[in-house]
Design a protein around this motif. Structure first.
Motif, mmCIF file in Angstrom:
data_model
loop_
_atom_site.group_PDB
_atom_site.id
_atom_site.type_symbol
_atom_site.label_atom_id
_atom_site.label_comp_id
_atom_site.label_asym_id
_atom_site.label_seq_id
_atom_site.Cartn_x
_atom_site.Cartn_y
_atom_site.Cartn_z
ATOM 1 N N UNK A 78 0.821 -1.203 0.000
ATOM 2 C CA UNK A 78 0.000 0.000 0.000
ATOM 3 C C UNK A 78 0.857 1.256 0.000
ATOM 4 N N UNK A 79 1.966 1.222 0.712
ATOM 5 C CA UNK A 79 2.873 2.369 0.726
ATOM 6 C C UNK A 79 3.338 2.687 -0.695
ATOM 7 N N UNK A 80 3.710 1.659 -1.445
ATOM 8 C CA UNK A 80 4.190 1.852 -2.808
ATOM 9 C C UNK A 80 3.058 2.256 -3.750
ATOM 10 N N UNK A 81 1.937 1.547 -3.645
ATOM 11 C CA UNK A 81 0.828 1.796 -4.563
ATOM 12 C C UNK A 81 0.210 3.172 -4.347
ATOM 13 N N UNK A 85 -0.479 6.123 -7.044
ATOM 14 C CA UNK A 85 -1.831 6.625 -7.293
ATOM 15 C C UNK A 85 -1.894 8.128 -7.031
ATOM 16 N N UNK A 86 -1.273 8.581 -5.960
ATOM 17 C CA UNK A 86 -1.237 10.025 -5.696
ATOM 18 C C UNK A 86 -0.546 10.775 -6.823
ATOM 19 N N UNK A 87 0.587 10.230 -7.267
ATOM 20 C CA UNK A 87 1.341 10.885 -8.338
ATOM 21 C C UNK A 87 0.510 10.967 -9.612
ATOM 22 N N UNK A 92 -3.215 14.105 -13.375
ATOM 23 C CA UNK A 92 -4.534 14.275 -13.974
ATOM 24 C C UNK A 92 -5.333 15.415 -13.341
ATOM 25 N N UNK A 93 -4.838 16.007 -12.279
ATOM 26 C CA UNK A 93 -5.615 17.022 -11.555
ATOM 27 C C UNK A 93 -6.008 18.223 -12.430
ATOM 28 N N UNK A 94 -5.109 18.733 -13.283
ATOM 29 C CA UNK A 94 -5.553 19.847 -14.133
ATOM 30 C C UNK A 94 -6.740 19.478 -15.024
ATOM 31 N N UNK A 134 -6.981 12.404 -2.417
ATOM 32 C CA UNK A 134 -7.058 13.145 -3.682
ATOM 33 C C UNK A 134 -8.519 13.133 -4.147
ATOM 34 N N UNK A 135 -9.064 14.282 -4.546
ATOM 35 C CA UNK A 135 -10.481 14.311 -4.939
ATOM 36 C C UNK A 135 -10.768 13.535 -6.209
ATOM 37 N N UNK A 136 -9.740 13.294 -7.025
ATOM 38 C CA UNK A 136 -9.947 12.568 -8.282
ATOM 39 C C UNK A 136 -9.554 11.098 -8.178
ATOM 40 N N UNK A 137 -9.622 10.559 -6.964
ATOM 41 C CA UNK A 137 -9.499 9.115 -6.776
ATOM 42 C C UNK A 137 -10.853 8.464 -7.002
#
Length: 363
Positions: A78-81, A85-87, A92-94, A134-137
């Motif tokens: 989970x630490x790695x994943x 996912x955050x990155x 994709x946030x813009x 992250x709101x776009x998860x």
């Protein structure tokens, strides 16, 4: 505009079914977003198993976590994943902001071991949502009967959800009703309707893989596409219901159908078959890199999904008349999909243990 970008003109968003750390660090993900119009990303245990177990990209991060005292393989995974996912979500946030929250999502799956555990699914989805922050998860939840129970509870808490492993139209209809229930609860509690998004991931190519051996040659390669198109007809019917119209009037977004498993399994079929034949409004197609490359090169970006929806039922009726029990096939495929993801998750954790032990021994 290349062929992939043109899909957006027909109302379809292309998402990438792949993640690996160097996808973000090399600038490749930004290029796919900029040049190909890729509008989201999905992951699963099998993808992470190949990324973490099959490369050295995660070794330094893993070693740092081990040196800090973490030994549990699930926690290490989970630490790695979550870092990946955050990155990806940040890349994709813009797009997420520009589209008003319509696209730009990145999906992370709950443990496949929870496929038949509704309360466990709810708890893990909430934990992952908080951890990624992250709101776009989009949290991925299997579309089992347990998923039908979990979905409204998660939507009512404001989570965006990707319901996965849907093969049968009835399973999709059950999920769609659960989605309406959860979104109604969210809005009734004062939630902003447009802030919660969902997709229903409907699997395609595996159905032909299971159905073709049971059909005469003239009907082979027809059932998966017909099944998907019939599900889209169910989606269109849902948009006519009073429940949806009331939510839409308040600014809610529909739960889009997402076509999954759209890489061609049968080498006798065109490699863009399941992309070419399922292009239409308010849909998503999540594709592996090879299928993305193939469509960019020689796909046909034309609106095909709803050109003749009644014909889909005619094809399904013909398959049934030939002796095909589609309900039995879709039920078996769902259970097999859960088993495959659970196996991939076990292999993933085994790969993490192997790397952990190697790194510990090397110190």
């Amino acid at each position: 505009m290349n062929r992939l970008q043109q899909l957006h003109d027909h109302g379809q968003s292309v998402w990438l079914d792949y993640i690996r750390r160097d996808l973000m660090s090399s600038g490749e993900l930004d290029r796919l977003i900029r040049e190909d119009g890729v509008r989201g990303l999905t992951s699963n245990p099998s993808i992470f198993e190949k990324a973490i177990g099959g490369t050295a990209l995660y070794d330094d991060d893993l070693q740092t976590a081990v040196q800090a005292g973490e030994q549990d393989p699930e926690a290490l995974y989970e630490h790695l994943a979550i870092a990946d996912i955050r990155s990806a979500a940040d890349h994709f946030r813009p797009l997420y902001d520009q589209s008003g929250g319509a696209d730009g999502f990145v999906s992370l799956e709950v443990s496949p071991r929870l496929a038949h555990d509704a309360e466990g699914t709810v708890a893990e989805a909430l934990r992952l949502w908080t951890a990624v922050d992250r709101p776009n998860l989009m949290v991925k939840v299997p579309g089992t009967p347990a998923g039908v129970i979990a979905l409204p509870k998660l939507l009512a808490r404001g989570l965006s959800i990707n319901i996965t492993l849907l093969f049968a139209r009835q399973a999709y209809r059950d999920i769609a009703r659960a989605w309406l229930e959860g979104l109604t609860q969210w809005v009734a509690g004062g939630g902003e309707p447009s802030r919660v998004a969902s997709v229903a991931s409907f699997f395609v190519s595996r159905i032909d893989g299971a159905a073709d051996p049971k059909l005469p040659a003239a009907l082979q390669g027809t059932v998966a596409i017909a099944n998907a198109r019939a599900a889209y007809a169910d989606y269109l019917a849902l948009l006519e219901t009073p429940e949806w119209r009331a939510l839409a009037a308040k600014g809610a977004r529909p739960q889009r159908l997402l076509w999954a498993s759209t890489g061609t399994k049968n080498p006798a079929y065109p490699d863009t078959l399941y992309m070419d034949q399922l292009i239409g409004p308010d849909t998503v197609n999540t594709v592996p890199p090879a299928t993305l490359d193939a469509f960019r090169d020689h796909g046909t970006p034309a609106r095909t999904l709803d050109a003749d929806l009644p014909a889909a039922q005619v094809q399904l009726d013909a398959a049934a008349a030939a002796g095909l029990d589609l309900d039995a096939i879709t039920a078996a495929l769902c259970e097999d999909g859960i088993a495959q993801f659970a196996s991939a998750f076990d292999q993933l954790l085994a790969a993490v243990v192997t790397k952990r032990d190697q790194l510990t021994t090397a110190e």
